[in-house]
Design a protein around this motif. Structure first.
Motif, short mmCIF file in Angstrom:
data_model
loop_
_atom_site.label_atom_id
_atom_site.label_comp_id
_atom_site.label_asym_id
_atom_site.label_seq_id
_atom_site.Cartn_x
_atom_site.Cartn_y
_atom_site.Cartn_z
N ILE A 78 3.94 3.00 10.36
CA ILE A 78 4.15 3.48 8.99
C ILE A 78 5.50 3.03 8.47
O ILE A 78 5.63 2.54 7.34
CB ILE A 78 4.02 5.02 8.94
N GLN A 107 6.51 0.50 5.36
CA GLN A 107 7.38 0.99 4.29
C GLN A 107 8.64 0.14 4.14
O GLN A 107 9.07 -0.17 3.02
CB GLN A 107 7.77 2.44 4.57
N ASP A 148 3.41 14.61 -4.57
CA ASP A 148 2.12 15.26 -4.33
C ASP A 148 1.41 15.47 -5.67
O ASP A 148 1.98 15.98 -6.63
CB ASP A 148 2.32 16.61 -3.65
N THR A 177 1.36 10.01 -3.81
CA THR A 177 2.01 10.06 -2.52
C THR A 177 1.12 9.46 -1.42
O THR A 177 -0.09 9.68 -1.40
CB THR A 177 2.36 11.52 -2.16
N LYS A 178 1.70 8.67 -0.56
CA LYS A 178 1.03 8.05 0.60
C LYS A 178 -0.20 7.24 0.20
O LYS A 178 -1.13 7.10 0.99
CB LYS A 178 0.63 9.11 1.62
N ASN A 187 -0.51 4.24 2.54
CA ASN A 187 -0.80 4.65 3.92
C ASN A 187 -2.24 5.12 4.08
O ASN A 187 -2.86 4.94 5.13
CB ASN A 187 0.14 5.77 4.35
N ASP A 188 -2.80 5.73 3.04
CA ASP A 188 -4.15 6.28 3.12
C ASP A 188 -5.23 5.27 2.72
O ASP A 188 -6.42 5.56 2.86
CB ASP A 188 -4.28 7.52 2.23
N PRO A 236 -1.80 2.69 9.25
CA PRO A 236 -1.68 2.61 7.79
C PRO A 236 -2.06 1.22 7.27
O PRO A 236 -1.20 0.42 6.90
CB PRO A 236 -0.20 2.92 7.56
#
Length: 260
Positions: free
Chosen positions: A50, A54, A175, A179-180, A183-184, A197
């Motif tokens: 991760i 990033q 959120d 967010t992420k 990664n998701d 990720p």
């Protein structure tokens, strides 16, 4: 055969470099010791992947400046500020999901380009003193933006202080926005602790490929020539000042993308 193998091994070690070998062995040692101190190896590897996704783009931001011979990270400070401006504006406008993320990219790019142009022009005026000027600019822009974050007319309640309704919070959560999101994207989960990720790694790969294309383009080749031999590049009709500015702009853009 043995002597030939030894010679190849020695050459391989010399080419790879002892600093890289020492770092690799140190990281390997950390993973070996991890289970004995209560740290899960699968979770640690997931965290490393991760962080790689990033921070990889931020590392790519160093390439143009080094190739142009202008220094390591002069373009990063202004690029990071541009990225933060794009991110906060995206949240301010209430953009969510992929629209929010791509919107943040679209909003930060003009800032990164303008900031990079101005910063590159400044560095051309102070050749030989780049390190000193970069230090002052880095500290100054952080201080300036600390003031600006307070006075900019943000109104989104998730970002501004609740009591006064003005000024950005010290920590802003994404959120409910994006967010992420990398990664998701196409994430691969193995068990309850390991996460691959995929989206972040693909984004880094795309950024690396774009950097490779740029460095192999006519501009990238001229930029490398300026860093390798400025006098020869100048004699060939290449403007060293323009190439230095181009390197700062590209570095700023990658810095802005990396902070997102």
């Amino acid at each position: 055969m043995t002597e030939e193998f030894k010679k190849k091994a020695v050459d391989a070690v010399r080419d790879f470099g002892w600093p890289r070998i020492i770092i690799f062995l140190f990281v390997l040692l950390l993973f070996i010791v991890a289970p004995f101190v209560g740290v899960r190896v699968d979770t640690s590897i997931s965290d490393v992947l991760i962080r790689f996704g990033q921070n990889g783009v931020m590392v790519l931001a160093l390439v143009p400046m080094m190739q142009a011979g202008a220094g390591l990270n002069f373009g990063l400070p202004v690029g990071i500020i541009a990225g933060l401006l794009g991110a906060t504006l995206s949240v301010q406008f209430g953009l969510t999901g992929w629209i929010g993320f791509t919107g943040a990219i679209g909003l930060c790019l003009p800032f990164a380009i303008v900031f990079g142009l101005l910063y590159g022009m400044l560095l051309n005026k102070v050749k030989g003193e780049e390190m000193t000027i970069a230090m002052y600019v880095g500290f100054s822009i952080v201080t300036f933006m600390s003031i600006l974050w307070i006075v900019l007319p943000y109104t989104n309640p998730t970002m501004v202080w609740g009591y006064s309704g003005t000024g950005l919070r010290t920590t802003i959560t994404l959120d409910g926005y994006w967010t992420k999101i990398l990664n998701d994207f196409l994430v691969i989960r193995i068990g309850s602790n390991f996460t691959l990720p995929t989206g972040a790694i693909l984004f880094f790969a795309l950024a690396a490929f774009a950097m490779w294309l740029f460095m192999h383009s006519r501009t990238g080749t001229a930029l490398t020539a300026v860093g390798s031999n400025p006098d020869f590049a100048r004699a060939s009709g290449v403007s060293a000042d323009r190439m230095r500015i181009a390197s700062v702009v590209v570095s700023s853009v990658y810095g802005a993308l990396g902070i997102l």
